[in-house]
Write a protein that holds these residues in place. Sequence first.
Motif, PDB file in Angstrom:
ATOM      1  N   GLN A 188      49.609 -71.198  30.642  1.00 54.35           N
ATOM      2  CA  GLN A 188      50.456 -70.305  29.854  1.00 54.35           C
ATOM      3  C   GLN A 188      50.664 -70.916  28.478  1.00 54.35           C
ATOM      4  O   GLN A 188      50.890 -72.117  28.360  1.00 54.35           O
ATOM      5  CB  GLN A 188      51.792 -70.144  30.558  1.00 54.35           C
ATOM      6  N   VAL A 189      50.575 -70.088  27.466  1.00 54.69           N
ATOM      7  CA  VAL A 189      50.938 -70.505  26.115  1.00 54.69           C
ATOM      8  C   VAL A 189      52.043 -69.577  25.641  1.00 54.69           C
ATOM      9  O   VAL A 189      51.909 -68.356  25.681  1.00 54.69           O
ATOM     10  CB  VAL A 189      49.747 -70.490  25.140  1.00 54.69           C
ATOM     11  N   ILE A 198      55.887 -72.284  17.117  1.00 54.93           N
ATOM     12  CA  ILE A 198      55.301 -73.320  17.983  1.00 54.93           C
ATOM     13  C   ILE A 198      54.439 -72.650  19.030  1.00 54.93           C
ATOM     14  O   ILE A 198      54.842 -71.647  19.624  1.00 54.93           O
ATOM     15  CB  ILE A 198      56.402 -74.142  18.672  1.00 54.93           C
ATOM     16  N   HIS A 199      53.242 -73.208  19.261  1.00 54.73           N
ATOM     17  CA  HIS A 199      52.431 -72.852  20.427  1.00 54.73           C
ATOM     18  C   HIS A 199      52.744 -73.893  21.493  1.00 54.73           C
ATOM     19  O   HIS A 199      52.484 -75.082  21.303  1.00 54.73           O
ATOM     20  CB  HIS A 199      50.938 -72.925  20.113  1.00 54.73           C
ATOM     21  N   ARG A 200      53.301 -73.459  22.607  1.00 58.69           N
ATOM     22  CA  ARG A 200      53.628 -74.367  23.717  1.00 58.69           C
ATOM     23  C   ARG A 200      52.642 -74.133  24.863  1.00 58.69           C
ATOM     24  O   ARG A 200      52.630 -73.083  25.478  1.00 58.69           O
ATOM     25  CB  ARG A 200      55.055 -74.153  24.201  1.00 58.69           C
ATOM     26  N   TRP A 201      51.797 -75.147  25.142  1.00 57.55           N
ATOM     27  CA  TRP A 201      50.799 -75.098  26.202  1.00 57.55           C
ATOM     28  C   TRP A 201      51.411 -75.658  27.485  1.00 57.55           C
ATOM     29  O   TRP A 201      51.889 -76.787  27.502  1.00 57.55           O
ATOM     30  CB  TRP A 201      49.582 -75.932  25.829  1.00 57.55           C
ATOM     31  N   GLU A 202      51.366 -74.854  28.570  1.00 57.09           N
ATOM     32  CA  GLU A 202      51.942 -75.277  29.851  1.00 57.09           C
ATOM     33  C   GLU A 202      50.934 -75.103  30.985  1.00 57.09           C
ATOM     34  O   GLU A 202      50.195 -74.118  31.024  1.00 57.09           O
ATOM     35  CB  GLU A 202      53.183 -74.442  30.187  1.00 57.09           C
ATOM     36  N   TYR A 203      50.969 -76.079  31.896  1.00 58.60           N
ATOM     37  CA  TYR A 203      50.137 -76.050  33.097  1.00 58.60           C
ATOM     38  C   TYR A 203      50.997 -76.496  34.272  1.00 58.60           C
ATOM     39  O   TYR A 203      51.634 -77.549  34.207  1.00 58.60           O
ATOM     40  CB  TYR A 203      48.931 -76.973  32.927  1.00 58.60           C
ATOM     41  N   ASN A 204      51.039 -75.677  35.314  1.00 61.35           N
ATOM     42  CA  ASN A 204      51.866 -75.972  36.497  1.00 61.35           C
ATOM     43  C   ASN A 204      53.320 -76.240  36.126  1.00 61.35           C
ATOM     44  O   ASN A 204      53.957 -77.139  36.677  1.00 61.35           O
ATOM     45  CB  ASN A 204      51.304 -77.155  37.282  1.00 61.35           C
ATOM     46  N   GLY A 205      53.843 -75.488  35.170  1.00 59.09           N
ATOM     47  CA  GLY A 205      55.239 -75.624  34.772  1.00 59.09           C
ATOM     48  C   GLY A 205      55.539 -76.837  33.912  1.00 59.09           C
ATOM     49  O   GLY A 205      56.687 -77.081  33.548  1.00 59.09           O
ATOM     50  N   GLN A 206      54.517 -77.594  33.550  1.00 60.29           N
ATOM     51  CA  GLN A 206      54.704 -78.795  32.731  1.00 60.29           C
ATOM     52  C   GLN A 206      54.174 -78.541  31.318  1.00 60.29           C
ATOM     53  O   GLN A 206      53.055 -78.057  31.144  1.00 60.29           O
ATOM     54  CB  GLN A 206      53.960 -79.977  33.357  1.00 60.29           C
ATOM     55  N   VAL A 207      54.983 -78.878  30.322  1.00 60.99           N
ATOM     56  CA  VAL A 207      54.555 -78.737  28.926  1.00 60.99           C
ATOM     57  C   VAL A 207      53.585 -79.869  28.606  1.00 60.99           C
ATOM     58  O   VAL A 207      53.922 -81.045  28.737  1.00 60.99           O
ATOM     59  CB  VAL A 207      55.765 -78.773  27.960  1.00 60.99           C
ATOM     60  N   LEU A 208      52.360 -79.496  28.210  1.00 68.76           N
ATOM     61  CA  LEU A 208      51.350 -80.494  27.850  1.00 68.76           C
ATOM     62  C   LEU A 208      51.183 -80.649  26.347  1.00 68.76           C
ATOM     63  O   LEU A 208      50.674 -81.663  25.895  1.00 68.76           O
ATOM     64  CB  LEU A 208      50.008 -80.163  28.490  1.00 68.76           C
ATOM     65  N   ALA A 209      51.607 -79.645  25.584  1.00 71.94           N
ATOM     66  CA  ALA A 209      51.487 -79.746  24.122  1.00 71.94           C
ATOM     67  C   ALA A 209      52.404 -78.739  23.448  1.00 71.94           C
ATOM     68  O   ALA A 209      52.557 -77.613  23.916  1.00 71.94           O
ATOM     69  CB  ALA A 209      50.051 -79.507  23.683  1.00 71.94           C
ATOM     70  N   ASP A 210      53.019 -79.164  22.349  1.00 72.12           N
ATOM     71  CA  ASP A 210      53.737 -78.300  21.420  1.00 72.12           C
ATOM     72  C   ASP A 210      53.065 -78.457  20.067  1.00 72.12           C
ATOM     73  O   ASP A 210      52.988 -79.579  19.544  1.00 72.12           O
ATOM     74  CB  ASP A 210      55.209 -78.707  21.292  1.00 72.12           C
ATOM     75  N   VAL A 211      52.548 -77.360  19.528  1.00 74.47           N
ATOM     76  CA  VAL A 211      51.858 -77.397  18.240  1.00 74.47           C
ATOM     77  C   VAL A 211      52.656 -76.537  17.268  1.00 74.47           C
ATOM     78  O   VAL A 211      52.803 -75.333  17.467  1.00 74.47           O
ATOM     79  CB  VAL A 211      50.404 -76.885  18.361  1.00 74.47           C
ATOM     80  N   LYS A 212      53.171 -77.167  16.211  1.00 71.51           N
ATOM     81  CA  LYS A 212      54.061 -76.505  15.251  1.00 71.51           C
ATOM     82  C   LYS A 212      53.268 -76.027  14.036  1.00 71.51           C
ATOM     83  O   LYS A 212      52.410 -76.748  13.523  1.00 71.51           O
ATOM     84  CB  LYS A 212      55.140 -77.485  14.812  1.00 71.51           C
ATOM     85  N   PHE A 213      53.578 -74.805  13.578  1.00 75.33           N
ATOM     86  CA  PHE A 213      52.922 -74.201  12.420  1.00 75.33           C
ATOM     87  C   PHE A 213      53.951 -73.663  11.445  1.00 75.33           C
ATOM     88  O   PHE A 213      54.938 -73.059  11.853  1.00 75.33           O
ATOM     89  CB  PHE A 213      52.061 -72.994  12.830  1.00 75.33           C
ATOM     90  N   GLN A 214      53.689 -73.826  10.170  1.00 80.14           N
ATOM     91  CA  GLN A 214      54.450 -73.174   9.114  1.00 80.14           C
ATOM     92  C   GLN A 214      53.713 -71.894   8.755  1.00 80.14           C
ATOM     93  O   GLN A 214      52.502 -71.918   8.511  1.00 80.14           O
ATOM     94  CB  GLN A 214      54.558 -74.087   7.881  1.00 80.14           C
TER      95      GLN A 214
END
Length: 136
Positions: A106-107, A67-83
């Motif tokens: 942060q990712v 998973i790529h987890r995109w965070e801004y100001n400590g808040q998760v804005l996106a989780d992108v899942k890959f096989q």
Amino acid sequence: MKIIASVILSCLMFISISVQSAGISRSVFTTEIKDKEPVSELKQIPSDITRVYFFTEITGLNGHTIIHRWEYNGQVLADVKFQVNGDRWRTWSSKNMLSSWLGKWQVSVLDEGGNVIEQSEFEYVAAETKEQKVPE
């Protein structure tokens, strides 16, 4: 007995090398992906760039999910899942940016268990306007 000990030691060394080589071999923020490769490597991105890509090269994790987890100001804005479908796998995710989202981003790359296996940051900064540029 020495032969058995040597064989066991060789096997353990091979397993250790295999485990160490599994994971993220490269991670980059960029403004574009061409031919499955990032076109740049950025740590600071101006706000006139409205889409940011996070590229990762993964080795030794064939059959796993990340998973790529995109965070801004400590808040998760996106989780992108890959096989992951190969021993060497290149993949990327992207985030459409708002000019008001200035600051540190942060990712994190997570494995199936939610463990962080890689973490990278970039800074989204105000773009220079024409008035701000010094004349030549």
